[in-house]
Design a protein around this motif. Sequence first.
Motif, mmCIF file in Angstrom:
data_model
loop_
_atom_site.group_PDB
_atom_site.id
_atom_site.type_symbol
_atom_site.label_atom_id
_atom_site.label_comp_id
_atom_site.label_asym_id
_atom_site.label_seq_id
_atom_site.Cartn_x
_atom_site.Cartn_y
_atom_site.Cartn_z
ATOM 1 N N ARG A 190 37.248 40.549 40.942
ATOM 2 C CA ARG A 190 37.499 39.195 40.744
ATOM 3 C C ARG A 190 39.188 38.899 40.365
ATOM 4 O O ARG A 190 39.725 38.040 40.637
ATOM 5 C CB ARG A 190 36.389 38.393 39.963
ATOM 6 C CG ARG A 190 36.561 36.700 40.297
ATOM 7 C CD ARG A 190 35.689 35.921 39.267
ATOM 8 N NE ARG A 190 35.983 36.251 37.732
ATOM 9 C CZ ARG A 190 36.797 35.758 37.289
ATOM 10 N NH1 ARG A 190 37.927 35.135 37.664
ATOM 11 N NH2 ARG A 190 36.866 36.210 35.858
ATOM 12 N N ARG A 191 38.869 39.477 38.950
ATOM 13 C CA ARG A 191 40.229 39.500 38.198
ATOM 14 C C ARG A 191 41.346 39.852 39.162
ATOM 15 O O ARG A 191 42.610 39.483 38.885
ATOM 16 C CB ARG A 191 40.428 39.992 36.809
ATOM 17 C CG ARG A 191 39.325 39.471 35.923
ATOM 18 C CD ARG A 191 39.131 40.079 34.603
ATOM 19 N NE ARG A 191 38.363 39.442 33.748
ATOM 20 C CZ ARG A 191 38.258 39.853 32.364
ATOM 21 N NH1 ARG A 191 38.801 40.801 32.114
ATOM 22 N NH2 ARG A 191 37.308 39.103 31.703
ATOM 23 N N ARG A 192 41.025 41.157 39.886
ATOM 24 C CA ARG A 192 42.227 41.692 40.627
ATOM 25 C C ARG A 192 42.707 40.888 41.657
ATOM 26 O O ARG A 192 43.803 40.601 41.917
ATOM 27 C CB ARG A 192 41.482 43.128 41.051
ATOM 28 C CG ARG A 192 42.539 43.975 41.928
ATOM 29 C CD ARG A 192 42.153 45.204 42.339
ATOM 30 N NE ARG A 192 41.297 45.841 41.298
ATOM 31 C CZ ARG A 192 40.087 46.513 41.339
ATOM 32 N NH1 ARG A 192 39.482 46.431 42.341
ATOM 33 N NH2 ARG A 192 39.425 47.118 40.170
ATOM 34 N N GLU A 193 41.811 40.110 42.234
ATOM 35 C CA GLU A 193 42.013 39.239 43.392
ATOM 36 C C GLU A 193 42.735 38.047 42.939
ATOM 37 O O GLU A 193 43.735 37.679 43.447
ATOM 38 C CB GLU A 193 40.706 38.573 44.100
ATOM 39 C CG GLU A 193 40.043 39.766 45.042
ATOM 40 C CD GLU A 193 38.698 39.255 45.463
ATOM 41 O OE1 GLU A 193 38.580 37.952 45.795
ATOM 42 O OE2 GLU A 193 37.994 40.161 46.092
ATOM 43 N N ALA A 194 42.444 37.749 41.705
ATOM 44 C CA ALA A 194 43.239 36.390 41.047
ATOM 45 C C ALA A 194 44.669 36.996 40.692
ATOM 46 O O ALA A 194 45.778 36.190 41.033
ATOM 47 C CB ALA A 194 42.323 35.970 39.666
ATOM 48 N N ALA A 195 44.674 38.147 40.034
ATOM 49 C CA ALA A 195 46.099 38.630 39.796
ATOM 50 C C ALA A 195 46.865 38.724 41.154
ATOM 51 O O ALA A 195 48.322 38.388 41.254
ATOM 52 C CB ALA A 195 46.011 40.015 39.076
ATOM 53 N N GLU A 218 48.033 35.407 42.143
ATOM 54 C CA GLU A 218 49.146 34.756 41.346
ATOM 55 C C GLU A 218 50.402 35.521 41.596
ATOM 56 O O GLU A 218 51.515 34.827 41.750
ATOM 57 C CB GLU A 218 48.769 35.006 39.744
ATOM 58 C CG GLU A 218 47.521 34.174 39.560
ATOM 59 C CD GLU A 218 47.168 34.550 37.879
ATOM 60 O OE1 GLU A 218 47.719 35.544 37.419
ATOM 61 O OE2 GLU A 218 46.273 33.954 37.581
ATOM 62 N N GLN A 219 50.250 36.813 41.849
ATOM 63 C CA GLN A 219 51.633 37.411 42.291
ATOM 64 C C GLN A 219 52.096 37.190 43.393
ATOM 65 O O GLN A 219 53.279 36.995 43.703
ATOM 66 C CB GLN A 219 51.473 39.195 42.222
ATOM 67 C CG GLN A 219 50.939 39.690 40.526
ATOM 68 C CD GLN A 219 51.926 39.427 39.616
ATOM 69 O OE1 GLN A 219 53.377 39.494 39.933
ATOM 70 N NE2 GLN A 219 51.951 38.704 38.474
ATOM 71 N N ARG A 220 51.317 37.161 44.426
ATOM 72 C CA ARG A 220 51.686 36.678 45.842
ATOM 73 C C ARG A 220 52.380 35.099 45.670
ATOM 74 O O ARG A 220 53.393 34.966 46.243
ATOM 75 C CB ARG A 220 50.657 36.633 46.748
ATOM 76 C CG ARG A 220 50.343 38.053 47.265
ATOM 77 C CD ARG A 220 49.905 38.397 48.441
ATOM 78 N NE ARG A 220 49.844 39.721 48.615
ATOM 79 C CZ ARG A 220 48.691 40.408 49.159
ATOM 80 N NH1 ARG A 220 47.551 39.621 49.206
ATOM 81 N NH2 ARG A 220 48.491 41.641 49.460
#
Length: 134
Positions: free
Chosen positions: A41-46, A49-51
């Motif tokens: 979940r955190r990876r997807e959020a990161a 955000e980066q995109r």
Amino acid sequence: MSTGLIIAIVVAVVIVLIAAVLIVRARDRVRVARRERELGRRREAAVGEQREAAEARSERADAAQQRARMAELEAERERAEAELHNQRAQIHERGLADDQLVEDDERDDFAGTSAGSERRDAERGPRDAGTGRY
């Protein structure tokens, strides 16, 4: 105590220990799986955000590039206007635009000079016989 009872107690203790170990392992697997889900979940959020940041920067870069193109065109226009003024200055230096320096009501005062009507008439070409038309 009988031997059978001692064996039964030992077997029960072994079964309880095995069950405890299995429960601990199962809890560890559940805990690891929960952490993996949280990490995902955190990876997807990161990633999101980066995109978003990349897209915003890309849009700003496009806008900056467009402003740069506009500035370049403005500079080219300024250079062209400078060249136009330079050409006008050269014409004035050579005396080819003296008639532009004299107002129409002053033409008689400057008759016989390079700004006079004779020079303009000579540059324009022959007139039709007294009509004033070319």
